[in-house]
Scaffold this motif. Structure first.
Motif, PDB file in Angstrom:
ATOM      1  N   GLY A 388       0.827  -1.196   0.000  1.00  0.00           N
ATOM      2  CA  GLY A 388       0.000   0.000   0.000  1.00  0.00           C
ATOM      3  C   GLY A 388       0.859   1.242   0.000  1.00  0.00           C
ATOM      4  N   LEU A 389       0.265   2.374   0.365  1.00  0.00           N
ATOM      5  CA  LEU A 389       0.964   3.653   0.429  1.00  0.00           C
ATOM      6  C   LEU A 389       0.867   4.205   1.836  1.00  0.00           C
ATOM      7  CD1 LEU A 389      -0.445   5.314  -2.834  1.00  0.00           C
ATOM      8  CD2 LEU A 389       1.778   4.180  -2.573  1.00  0.00           C
ATOM      9  N   ASP A 390       1.946   4.885   2.287  1.00  0.00           N
ATOM     10  CA  ASP A 390       1.841   5.568   3.568  1.00  0.00           C
ATOM     11  C   ASP A 390       1.125   6.903   3.363  1.00  0.00           C
ATOM     12  OD1 ASP A 390       3.709   7.390   2.549  1.00  0.00           O
ATOM     13  OD2 ASP A 390       5.399   6.376   3.520  1.00  0.00           O
ATOM     14  N   THR A 391       0.885   7.629   4.447  1.00  0.00           N
ATOM     15  CA  THR A 391       0.093   8.858   4.373  1.00  0.00           C
ATOM     16  C   THR A 391       0.733   9.890   3.464  1.00  0.00           C
ATOM     17  OG1 THR A 391      -0.712   8.465   6.624  1.00  0.00           O
ATOM     18  CG2 THR A 391      -0.968  10.680   5.741  1.00  0.00           C
ATOM     19  N   ASP A 392       2.043  10.058   3.572  1.00  0.00           N
ATOM     20  CA  ASP A 392       2.728  11.068   2.752  1.00  0.00           C
ATOM     21  C   ASP A 392       2.636  10.726   1.265  1.00  0.00           C
ATOM     22  OD1 ASP A 392       3.393  12.470   5.011  1.00  0.00           O
ATOM     23  OD2 ASP A 392       5.394  11.574   5.203  1.00  0.00           O
ATOM     24  N   ALA A 393       2.880   9.446   0.944  1.00  0.00           N
ATOM     25  CA  ALA A 393       2.806   9.036  -0.460  1.00  0.00           C
ATOM     26  C   ALA A 393       1.388   9.191  -1.005  1.00  0.00           C
ATOM     27  CB  ALA A 393       3.279   7.593  -0.608  1.00  0.00           C
ATOM     28  N   VAL A 410      -4.500  -1.466  -5.909  1.00  0.00           N
ATOM     29  CA  VAL A 410      -4.321  -2.319  -4.729  1.00  0.00           C
ATOM     30  C   VAL A 410      -4.164  -1.498  -3.452  1.00  0.00           C
ATOM     31  CG1 VAL A 410      -3.324  -4.228  -6.018  1.00  0.00           C
ATOM     32  CG2 VAL A 410      -1.815  -2.428  -5.122  1.00  0.00           C
ATOM     33  N   SER A 411      -4.173  -0.166  -3.564  1.00  0.00           N
ATOM     34  CA  SER A 411      -3.988   0.680  -2.389  1.00  0.00           C
ATOM     35  C   SER A 411      -5.317   0.991  -1.720  1.00  0.00           C
ATOM     36  CB  SER A 411      -3.296   1.994  -2.779  1.00  0.00           C
ATOM     37  OG  SER A 411      -1.980   1.762  -3.225  1.00  0.00           O
ATOM     38  N   LEU A 412      -5.280   1.012  -0.377  1.00  0.00           N
ATOM     39  CA  LEU A 412      -6.443   1.392   0.417  1.00  0.00           C
ATOM     40  C   LEU A 412      -6.122   2.668   1.193  1.00  0.00           C
ATOM     41  CD1 LEU A 412      -7.302  -2.151   1.851  1.00  0.00           C
ATOM     42  CD2 LEU A 412      -8.293  -1.040  -0.161  1.00  0.00           C
ATOM     43  N   LEU A 413      -7.141   3.267   1.787  1.00  0.00           N
ATOM     44  CA  LEU A 413      -6.908   4.474   2.588  1.00  0.00           C
ATOM     45  C   LEU A 413      -5.883   4.184   3.684  1.00  0.00           C
ATOM     46  CD1 LEU A 413     -10.480   5.980   3.102  1.00  0.00           C
ATOM     47  CD2 LEU A 413      -8.539   7.123   2.011  1.00  0.00           C
ATOM     48  N   PRO A 414      -4.865   4.992   3.811  1.00  0.00           N
ATOM     49  CA  PRO A 414      -3.843   4.726   4.827  1.00  0.00           C
ATOM     50  C   PRO A 414      -4.360   4.961   6.241  1.00  0.00           C
ATOM     51  CG  PRO A 414      -3.368   6.782   3.668  1.00  0.00           C
ATOM     52  CD  PRO A 414      -4.525   6.155   2.971  1.00  0.00           C
ATOM     53  N   SER A 453     -12.542  -8.590  20.847  1.00  0.00           N
ATOM     54  CA  SER A 453     -11.567  -7.511  20.691  1.00  0.00           C
ATOM     55  C   SER A 453     -10.967  -7.542  19.302  1.00  0.00           C
ATOM     56  CB  SER A 453     -10.470  -7.615  21.755  1.00  0.00           C
ATOM     57  OG  SER A 453      -9.838  -8.874  21.711  1.00  0.00           O
ATOM     58  N   LEU A 454     -10.471  -6.386  18.875  1.00  0.00           N
ATOM     59  CA  LEU A 454      -9.813  -6.258  17.577  1.00  0.00           C
ATOM     60  C   LEU A 454      -8.553  -5.424  17.756  1.00  0.00           C
ATOM     61  CD1 LEU A 454     -11.365  -5.612  14.111  1.00  0.00           C
ATOM     62  CD2 LEU A 454      -9.399  -4.261  14.846  1.00  0.00           C
ATOM     63  N   ILE A 455      -7.438  -5.965  17.289  1.00  0.00           N
ATOM     64  CA  ILE A 455      -6.160  -5.256  17.322  1.00  0.00           C
ATOM     65  C   ILE A 455      -5.802  -4.867  15.896  1.00  0.00           C
ATOM     66  CG2 ILE A 455      -3.735  -5.351  17.998  1.00  0.00           C
ATOM     67  CD1 ILE A 455      -4.450  -7.611  19.932  1.00  0.00           C
ATOM     68  N   ASN A 456      -5.753  -3.581  15.636  1.00  0.00           N
ATOM     69  CA  ASN A 456      -5.418  -3.047  14.321  1.00  0.00           C
ATOM     70  C   ASN A 456      -3.922  -2.726  14.316  1.00  0.00           C
ATOM     71  OD1 ASN A 456      -5.532  -1.917  11.782  1.00  0.00           O
ATOM     72  ND2 ASN A 456      -6.552  -0.037  12.431  1.00  0.00           N
ATOM     73  N   VAL A 457      -3.126  -3.559  13.634  1.00  0.00           N
ATOM     74  CA  VAL A 457      -1.670  -3.464  13.689  1.00  0.00           C
ATOM     75  C   VAL A 457      -1.152  -2.785  12.424  1.00  0.00           C
ATOM     76  CG1 VAL A 457       0.481  -4.720  14.067  1.00  0.00           C
ATOM     77  CG2 VAL A 457      -1.671  -5.657  14.953  1.00  0.00           C
ATOM     78  N   MET A 458      -0.592  -1.612  12.584  1.00  0.00           N
ATOM     79  CA  MET A 458      -0.041  -0.896  11.439  1.00  0.00           C
ATOM     80  C   MET A 458       1.365  -1.403  11.140  1.00  0.00           C
ATOM     81  SD  MET A 458      -2.633   0.874  10.817  1.00  0.00           S
ATOM     82  CE  MET A 458      -1.872   1.514   9.337  1.00  0.00           C
ATOM     83  N   ILE A 459       1.606  -1.777   9.875  1.00  0.00           N
ATOM     84  CA  ILE A 459       2.932  -2.237   9.464  1.00  0.00           C
ATOM     85  C   ILE A 459       3.409  -1.413   8.277  1.00  0.00           C
ATOM     86  CG2 ILE A 459       2.449  -4.577  10.281  1.00  0.00           C
ATOM     87  CD1 ILE A 459       2.315  -5.412   7.290  1.00  0.00           C
ATOM     88  N   ASP A 460       4.646  -1.625   7.902  1.00  0.00           N
ATOM     89  CA  ASP A 460       5.227  -0.949   6.747  1.00  0.00           C
ATOM     90  C   ASP A 460       4.420  -1.300   5.495  1.00  0.00           C
ATOM     91  OD1 ASP A 460       6.753   0.015   4.667  1.00  0.00           O
ATOM     92  OD2 ASP A 460       8.636  -0.850   5.370  1.00  0.00           O
ATOM     93  N   PRO A 461       3.862  -0.313   4.790  1.00  0.00           N
ATOM     94  CA  PRO A 461       3.072  -0.618   3.584  1.00  0.00           C
ATOM     95  C   PRO A 461       3.844  -1.377   2.516  1.00  0.00           C
ATOM     96  CG  PRO A 461       2.726   1.659   4.281  1.00  0.00           C
ATOM     97  CD  PRO A 461       3.852   1.134   5.102  1.00  0.00           C
ATOM     98  N   GLN A 462       5.165  -1.308   2.548  1.00  0.00           N
ATOM     99  CA  GLN A 462       5.975  -2.010   1.555  1.00  0.00           C
ATOM    100  C   GLN A 462       6.509  -3.340   2.069  1.00  0.00           C
ATOM    101  OE1 GLN A 462       6.203  -0.821  -1.659  1.00  0.00           O
ATOM    102  NE2 GLN A 462       4.671   0.599  -0.819  1.00  0.00           N
ATOM    103  N   SER A 463       6.109  -3.743   3.269  1.00  0.00           N
ATOM    104  CA  SER A 463       6.571  -5.019   3.819  1.00  0.00           C
ATOM    105  C   SER A 463       6.012  -6.172   3.004  1.00  0.00           C
ATOM    106  CB  SER A 463       6.123  -5.160   5.279  1.00  0.00           C
ATOM    107  OG  SER A 463       6.509  -6.409   5.809  1.00  0.00           O
ATOM    108  N   GLU A 464       6.897  -7.123   2.674  1.00  0.00           N
ATOM    109  CA  GLU A 464       6.479  -8.286   1.894  1.00  0.00           C
ATOM    110  C   GLU A 464       7.140  -9.531   2.461  1.00  0.00           C
ATOM    111  OE1 GLU A 464       5.523  -7.747  -2.461  1.00  0.00           O
ATOM    112  OE2 GLU A 464       7.264  -6.443  -2.274  1.00  0.00           O
TER     113      GLU A 464
END
Length: 478
Positions: A388-393, A410-414, A453-464
């Motif tokens: 995906g894309l980070d906020t700045d991108a 393939v990008s979603l809202l950051p 419960s739900l844990i929303n885990v932010m990761i590097d958008p370019q992590s593969e």
């Protein structure tokens, strides 16, 4: 609807639910779908929502799905509750054995192998063949690979598990024993270059039409997986054989396992932010119960999760499976939690999803909260599908026009706050960006056995995935 009508409708649903739970006690794969239909006087006429149905087909042979409809006139039908007859389920499917000559041929091929490999499929899990298969692995010293939903038939931490060297094991094995596994896209169809052109396949399956699909087997054993494995054990008792643990094949497999595990460990322990997939799964693996029911779906999330999250017990992993259908995860989690709530209330259901996969059925959080199911959902959020894309991108891309024309599809809202959906319905939501925040959220969620419960885990958008990975899914397969 009056009390009599409600009683009739509730009784019908109760009977259907009893059948479903009985079939799914051990998370087997038969499925009965219950839906509404037209009135009975329109049957076979092609009426609205009419569909053929047959319960027996869901549990005989290779299990599948069937459909039960409740006619529209039943909803308003009044009956005396005492007149309802409770019928027993159909008899269990017959247990079939393989031909003795085929068993003998299979044992002979295995005994002459130089680089053998056992592949355990979900058919083995369905057959409850774990005890016999574990005996076979130990008796013959065979390296084995589980397919995704067969994980745990033999525990992933068994010393003979070579999942961390999957690609090499498949590519160089000279004899492969398929235990209820299909040579479909998940196993690269059994064809070169993923497999040796001269590989000998011993195929064990309950479904006759599956034998010889894509690759002509050197030996075909048609029958129940558990029973046929017992036949193999009996044959090996007459002519004992054990593959030597000191062989060059085992040496190469162990070296590859160590190499791949070291590469994964380096990624797991990275301190940089945003986190990568491997760091996230490392902490999940360390803090969730070993006997939990794992549900997983997504692209990289499901793929990497299969390698990073071990299973120690059979029939406790549900993922998108053969069709790779996204959106099934929360439905699976709800079904698993409903059964576990009645049968094994101490068992936790943990659903790990990519952010895109979560989006397909995210509103099922309302169902989870409505029935107060103690499901832990972990959304591994990379702002997109695969990447995906980070906020700045994202902001930079918007300078070039409307999102529909300038954003990658393939990008979603950051940085979407999916955890707030859970909070809105009364569950607990966590938004985490660091390993410490993830650890704290996991500990709190696992300890609270009463609240979803739900844990929303932010990761590097370019992590593969790491390079040279052993993927079950590849982009060309999706």
């Amino acid at each position: 609807m009056n009390n009599s009508q409600m009683s009739c409708y509730s009784t019908a649903l109760h009977l259907a639910w009893e059948s479903v739970t009985e079939l799914h006690l051990n998370f087997q794969r038969p499925l009965i779908v219950i839906g509404g239909s037209s009135d009975r006087n329109q049957e076979t006429m092609g009426a609205f929502q009419e569909f053929p149905q047959a319960v027996r087909t869901s549990i005989y042979g290779r299990p599948g799905s069937c459909y039960i409809d409740i006619p529209g006139d039943f909803v308003n039908l009044q009956v005396n509750k005492s007149s309802v007859k409770y019928l027993e389920c159909c008899l269990p499917p017959p247990i079939s054995m393989a031909d003795k000559s085929a068993v003998s041929e299979a044992v002979s091929i295995m005994a002459h192998s130089e680089q053998p490999l056992l592949i355990i499929g979900k058919g083995a899990a369905y057959s409850h063949a774990e005890n016999n298969i574990r005996k076979l692995v130990d008796l013959c010293g065979l390296p084995f690979l589980p397919t995704p939903m067969a994980k745990g038939v033999v525990p992933d931490n068994h010393p003979n598990c070579v999942a961390a060297a999957r690609s090499m094991a498949l590519q160089h094995a000279d004899v492969i024993v398929l235990l209820g596994a299909r040579l479909n896209w998940i196993l690269h169809f059994g064809l070169p270059p993923r497999f040796r052109p001269d590989v000998k396949v011993i195929q064990i399956d309950i479904c006759a039409e599956e034998l010889g699909n894509n690759v002509r087997p050197a030996a075909s054993l048609l029958g129940d997986i558990s029973t046929v494995t017992k036949q193999l054990l009996e044959e090996f008792s007459k002519r004992p054989w054990k593959y030597p643990s000191s062989s060059q094949w085992w040496k190469r497999l162990r070296e590859k396992i160590m190499y791949n595990e070291e590469k994964s460990k380096g990624l797991e322990l990275q301190k940089s932010l945003p986190m990568n997939y491997y760091t996230v799964f490392h902490h999940i693996r360390e803090l969730i119960p070993r006997d939990c029911i794992l549900v997983s779906e997504g692209a990289n999330t499901m793929d990497i999760g299969r390698t990073m999250l071990p299973n120690y017990h059979p029939r406790q992993r549900l993922d998108a499976g053969t069709f790779g259908t996204m959106g099934v995860g929360l439905g699976f989690a709800i079904a698993a939690a409903m059964v576990a709530k009645d049968r094994t209330p101490e068992k936790r259901v943990i659903c790990i999803e990519g952010d895109s996969a979560f989006g397909f059925s995210g509103m099922e959080l309302e169902t989870i909260c409505r029935y107060n199911l103690p499901v832990l959902i972990i959304v591994v959020n990379n702002n997109g599908i695969y990447t995906g894309l980070d906020t700045d991108a994202w902001k930079e891309m918007l300078k070039f026009g409307e999102p529909a024309t300038c954003m990658p599809p393939v990008s979603l809202l950051p940085n979407s706050h999916y955890e707030q959906i859970m909070s809105a319905f009364g569950g607990k939501g966590y938004f985490v960006k660091t390993p410490e925040e993830l650890q704290n959220a996991l500990k709190a969620s696992v300890a609270d056995k009463q609240t979803p419960s739900l844990i929303n885990v932010m990761i590097d958008p370019q992590s593969e995935r790491k390079k040279q990975e052993f993927p079950w899914l590849t982009r060309s397969n999706m």
